[in-house]
Design a protein around this motif. Structure first.
Motif, short mmCIF file in Angstrom:
data_model
loop_
_atom_site.label_atom_id
_atom_site.label_comp_id
_atom_site.label_asym_id
_atom_site.label_seq_id
_atom_site.Cartn_x
_atom_site.Cartn_y
_atom_site.Cartn_z
N UNK A 6 -48.99 35.50 26.39
CA UNK A 6 -48.38 35.08 25.16
C UNK A 6 -47.79 36.33 24.57
N UNK A 7 -48.83 37.10 24.13
CA UNK A 7 -48.34 38.11 23.38
C UNK A 7 -47.28 38.98 23.75
N UNK A 8 -47.61 39.17 25.26
CA UNK A 8 -46.50 40.07 25.99
C UNK A 8 -45.11 39.38 26.11
N UNK B 203 -39.45 38.61 24.86
CA UNK B 203 -38.20 37.91 24.32
C UNK B 203 -37.47 38.44 23.20
N UNK B 204 -38.15 39.15 22.46
CA UNK B 204 -37.63 39.99 21.46
C UNK B 204 -36.61 41.27 21.67
N UNK B 205 -37.37 41.83 22.81
CA UNK B 205 -36.93 43.32 23.23
C UNK B 205 -36.02 43.08 24.53
N UNK B 206 -35.37 42.08 24.78
CA UNK B 206 -34.53 41.91 25.75
C UNK B 206 -33.18 41.27 25.65
N UNK C 297 -39.29 46.14 31.85
CA UNK C 297 -39.21 47.38 31.04
C UNK C 297 -38.42 47.23 29.90
N UNK C 298 -39.14 47.54 28.69
CA UNK C 298 -38.46 47.74 27.53
C UNK C 298 -37.06 48.75 27.36
N UNK C 299 -37.25 49.99 28.08
CA UNK C 299 -36.24 50.80 28.13
C UNK C 299 -34.99 50.85 29.09
N UNK C 300 -35.22 49.77 30.06
CA UNK C 300 -34.08 49.92 31.08
C UNK C 300 -34.29 48.45 31.71
#
Length: 236
Positions: A140-142, A147-150, A86-89
């Protein structure tokens, strides 16, 4: 006994507002291997040991897809963990695993997209720490977004694989032959870490899974004496 991916799948289904229906055949599937029941794979589950661990960080619907190969990893590698991304948690269990002193985590990702000082191409084995490979189980897109948002992964080395072969995975389409499915990536990591038997078993298991899945989808008979099955038979 259920494994980490099966448990994550059950949790994800429990949160769904409507049933998840895989594309393609609506025939009954085996709950143990997700293959159409007439082509069940359960009797072909290999039994090997490995020193390495695998941590699957899975995009939202990945645990629900019958073609997901993270399931195969969890079937075979005892120390497999699976967490929804999850991006937010961040799952507290994931953070605890990453801080566990018995493990040396490696985030597996192409080095061309990472600062050079973070990139490694070899796995260091030591008596104190076992390798833990963090795999982003997604398209791949996901995976690039994950990777960027963790930011909690930024402190770990990035293992950049240098595969020479083309992907053998046939259950989902990719525009590039050098995009590998999750089980193929895990097999490469295991081989780098010296878990050669587990790597070979996972490769063989993936081939049999693909054959059973496609044969079931196309209503084709199986020859369990063929070379694909016999290669896996050595690991049963």
């Amino acid at each position: 006994m259920s494994h980490a991916v099966a448990r994550l799948r059950a949790e994800r289904l429990a949160r769904s507002n409507k049933p998840f229906v895989a594309r393609g055949s609506r025939a009954e599937r085996c709950s143990g291997c997700r293959v159409i029941a007439t082509h069940c794979l359960c009797d072909w589950k290999p039994s090997v040991s490995a020193e390495s661990g695998i941590c699957l960080l899975m995009h939202d619907t990945e645990p629900l897809k019958p073609t997901n190969t993270g399931w195969l990893i969890a079937d075979l590698i005892e120390d497999t963990s699976a967490f929804g991304w999850l991006r937010t948690s961040v799952n507290e269990g994931l953070l605890a695993l990453l801080d566990d002193p018995q493990w040396q985590p490696y985030i597996v990702f192409p080095g061309e997209f990472v600062a050079p000082e973070r990139v490694v191409t070899d796995v260091v084995r030591s008596p104190e720490k076992r390798p833990l490979f963090i795999l982003l189980d997604a398209t791949w897109t996901e995976a690039r977004k994950m990777f960027r948002k963790s930011p909690y992964l930024e402190r770990f080395p990035v293992l950049s694989l240098q595969p020479e072969q083309m992907s053998r995975y046939r259950l989902r389409r990719s525009r590039r032959d050098d995009h590998f499915c999750t089980a193929e990536v895990a097999a490469m990591c295991l081989d780098l870490a010296g878990d050669h038997l587990a790597s070979q078993a996972l490769d063989a298991y993936l081939d049999v899974f693909s054959l059973h899945y496609l044969s079931g989808k196309r209503r084709l008979p199986l020859d369990e004496q063929d070379a694909v099955h016999q290669r896996l038979h050595t690991f049963l």
